[in-house]
Design a protein around this motif. Structure first.
Motif, mmCIF file in Angstrom:
data_model
loop_
_atom_site.group_PDB
_atom_site.id
_atom_site.type_symbol
_atom_site.label_atom_id
_atom_site.label_comp_id
_atom_site.label_asym_id
_atom_site.label_seq_id
_atom_site.Cartn_x
_atom_site.Cartn_y
_atom_site.Cartn_z
ATOM 1 N N ILE A 1 42.696 41.746 45.666
ATOM 2 C CA ILE A 1 42.956 42.200 44.302
ATOM 3 C C ILE A 1 43.090 43.762 44.204
ATOM 4 O O ILE A 1 42.311 44.380 44.941
ATOM 5 C CB ILE A 1 42.354 41.512 43.197
ATOM 6 N N ASP A 2 44.021 44.121 43.263
ATOM 7 C CA ASP A 2 44.204 45.680 43.149
ATOM 8 C C ASP A 2 43.083 46.078 41.715
ATOM 9 O O ASP A 2 43.380 46.234 40.892
ATOM 10 C CB ASP A 2 45.495 46.068 42.618
ATOM 11 N N LEU A 3 41.818 46.051 42.177
ATOM 12 C CA LEU A 3 40.819 46.463 41.099
ATOM 13 C C LEU A 3 40.718 47.862 40.939
ATOM 14 O O LEU A 3 40.456 48.613 41.884
ATOM 15 C CB LEU A 3 39.455 45.685 41.599
ATOM 16 N N PRO A 4 40.894 48.288 39.683
ATOM 17 C CA PRO A 4 40.925 49.770 39.358
ATOM 18 C C PRO A 4 39.333 49.996 39.824
ATOM 19 O O PRO A 4 38.278 49.639 39.727
ATOM 20 C CB PRO A 4 40.940 49.525 37.713
ATOM 21 N N THR A 5 39.246 51.497 40.077
ATOM 22 C CA THR A 5 38.082 52.133 40.742
ATOM 23 C C THR A 5 37.178 52.177 39.486
ATOM 24 O O THR A 5 35.954 52.351 39.988
ATOM 25 C CB THR A 5 38.551 53.598 41.097
ATOM 26 N N GLY A 6 37.250 52.133 38.335
ATOM 27 C CA GLY A 6 36.417 52.263 37.401
ATOM 28 C C GLY A 6 35.481 50.905 36.973
ATOM 29 O O GLY A 6 34.654 51.138 36.173
ATOM 30 N N PHE A 7 35.866 49.845 37.656
ATOM 31 C CA PHE A 7 35.229 48.642 37.303
ATOM 32 C C PHE A 7 34.294 48.048 38.353
ATOM 33 O O PHE A 7 34.628 48.427 39.641
ATOM 34 C CB PHE A 7 36.527 47.535 37.207
ATOM 35 N N VAL A 8 33.229 47.692 38.262
ATOM 36 C CA VAL A 8 32.336 47.388 38.830
ATOM 37 C C VAL A 8 32.061 45.401 38.830
ATOM 38 O O VAL A 8 31.948 45.109 37.743
ATOM 39 C CB VAL A 8 30.761 47.789 38.404
ATOM 40 N N VAL A 9 32.336 44.861 39.884
ATOM 41 C CA VAL A 9 32.172 43.381 39.847
ATOM 42 C C VAL A 9 30.710 43.246 40.587
ATOM 43 O O VAL A 9 30.277 43.352 41.248
ATOM 44 C CB VAL A 9 33.102 42.626 40.772
ATOM 45 N N THR A 10 29.888 42.230 39.710
ATOM 46 C CA THR A 10 28.635 41.704 39.929
ATOM 47 C C THR A 10 28.790 40.177 40.190
ATOM 48 O O THR A 10 29.539 39.636 39.482
ATOM 49 C CB THR A 10 27.305 42.093 38.991
ATOM 50 N N ARG A 11 27.927 39.489 40.731
ATOM 51 C CA ARG A 11 27.569 38.192 40.901
ATOM 52 C C ARG A 11 26.490 37.400 40.960
ATOM 53 O O ARG A 11 25.554 37.987 41.097
ATOM 54 C CB ARG A 11 28.593 37.596 42.220
ATOM 55 N N ASP A 12 26.604 36.198 40.315
ATOM 56 C CA ASP A 12 25.373 35.324 40.541
ATOM 57 C C ASP A 12 25.972 34.021 40.928
ATOM 58 O O ASP A 12 25.777 33.072 39.896
ATOM 59 C CB ASP A 12 24.543 35.352 39.379
ATOM 60 N N LEU A 13 26.271 33.756 42.052
ATOM 61 C CA LEU A 13 27.024 32.373 42.536
ATOM 62 C C LEU A 13 26.057 31.319 42.933
ATOM 63 O O LEU A 13 26.388 30.335 43.330
ATOM 64 C CB LEU A 13 28.318 32.678 43.322
ATOM 65 N N LYS A 14 24.844 31.752 43.340
ATOM 66 C CA LYS A 14 23.782 30.738 43.723
ATOM 67 C C LYS A 14 23.928 29.825 45.208
ATOM 68 O O LYS A 14 23.869 28.986 45.318
ATOM 69 C CB LYS A 14 23.365 29.782 42.683
#
Length: 243
Positions: free
Chosen positions: A115-128
């Motif tokens: 995906i072309d995620l903009p540099t200003g965005f942060v993705v976190t996860r809690d998928l267990k």
């Protein structure tokens, strides 16, 4: 890991089989038209650039209103191409793939690489470390649509996106939250319609098919998709239940 080829339509009684066949015919038509028309659209994207290059080489640089018109043509043609790509994706949901038991973490890793995620965005996860049983392409389409929706409709050039999953009985409940402007309650069902955008198309990239794809995938797997409050307070969360 064993997999099985996904059937085009689920079995049912005579009425549901007829309805399923009609739906199949429509999606076959969408696929064929989108595929064939896209080749012409790709030509429309390339031809103005070729003309500009030829004029430049002949000593007639393209500038002023002519350059602005070519840019406008390219922008609208690119938008049409995006719509055709998303229509193709819509027609392929539940088809031409195998049902597998898939890791949500692995699927998210693959989507974030593509995906072309903009540099200003942060993705976190809690998928267990949860797994889900569904089409190997459908899970990528689902996650890509949810994450793209979060940053494309954000009102800032930076933000937070949180991807979470939990078990609710035998169901996997997946959610993608953001800290954007949110969705007014009166529009929370409408956003799942095809070709729907709540902002003018000149202000936001996308065809309005992302959440329509999400709802179709959720329904295919006997689940649901809805808008719920964001974990960030501000913004919204799209919650998808897979049975």
């Amino acid at each position: 890991m064993q997999s099985e080829q996904m059937p085009a339509q689920p079995e049912g009684n005579d009425g549901s089989q007829e309805s399923g066949q009609n739906s199949q015919d429509i999606e076959d038509f969408i696929y064929l038209i989108s595929h064939d028309v896209r080749s012409s659209v790709r030509a429309l994207l390339e031809l103005p650039n070729w003309i500009s290059e030829d004029l430049e080489e002949a000593g007639f640089p393209v500038q002023g209103q002519v350059a602005a018109s070519i840019e406008l043509m390219n922008r609208h043609t690119s938008r049409l191409d995006r719509m055709l790509v998303d229509l193709l994706t819509y027609s392929r949901i539940g088809r031409m793939q195998s049902v597998q038991t898939l890791s949500l973490d692995d699927a998210l890793d693959q989507v974030l690489e593509e995906i072309d995620l903009p540099t200003g965005f942060v993705v976190t996860r809690d998928l267990k470390a949860l797994e889900v049983t569904m089409g190997n392409r459908d899970i990528l389409t689902l996650l890509s649509a949810l994450i793209s929706n979060a940053f494309r409709h954000h009102d800032k050039t930076w933000g937070k996106i949180h991807v979470a999953a939990r078990m609710d009985g035998a169901d996997v409940v997946l959610s993608v939250s953001d800290d954007g402007p949110g969705i007014d309650e009166e529009f929370r069902e409408r956003v799942f319609g095809a070709m729907i955008t709540l902002r003018p198309r000149d202000e936001v990239e996308g065809s309005g098919m992302g959440l329509a794809n999400v709802r179709k995938i959720a329904n295919l797997y006997k689940g649901s998709a809805s808008v719920v409050p964001s974990v960030y307070g501000r913004g919204c969360s799209i919650e998808v239940r897979i049975s």
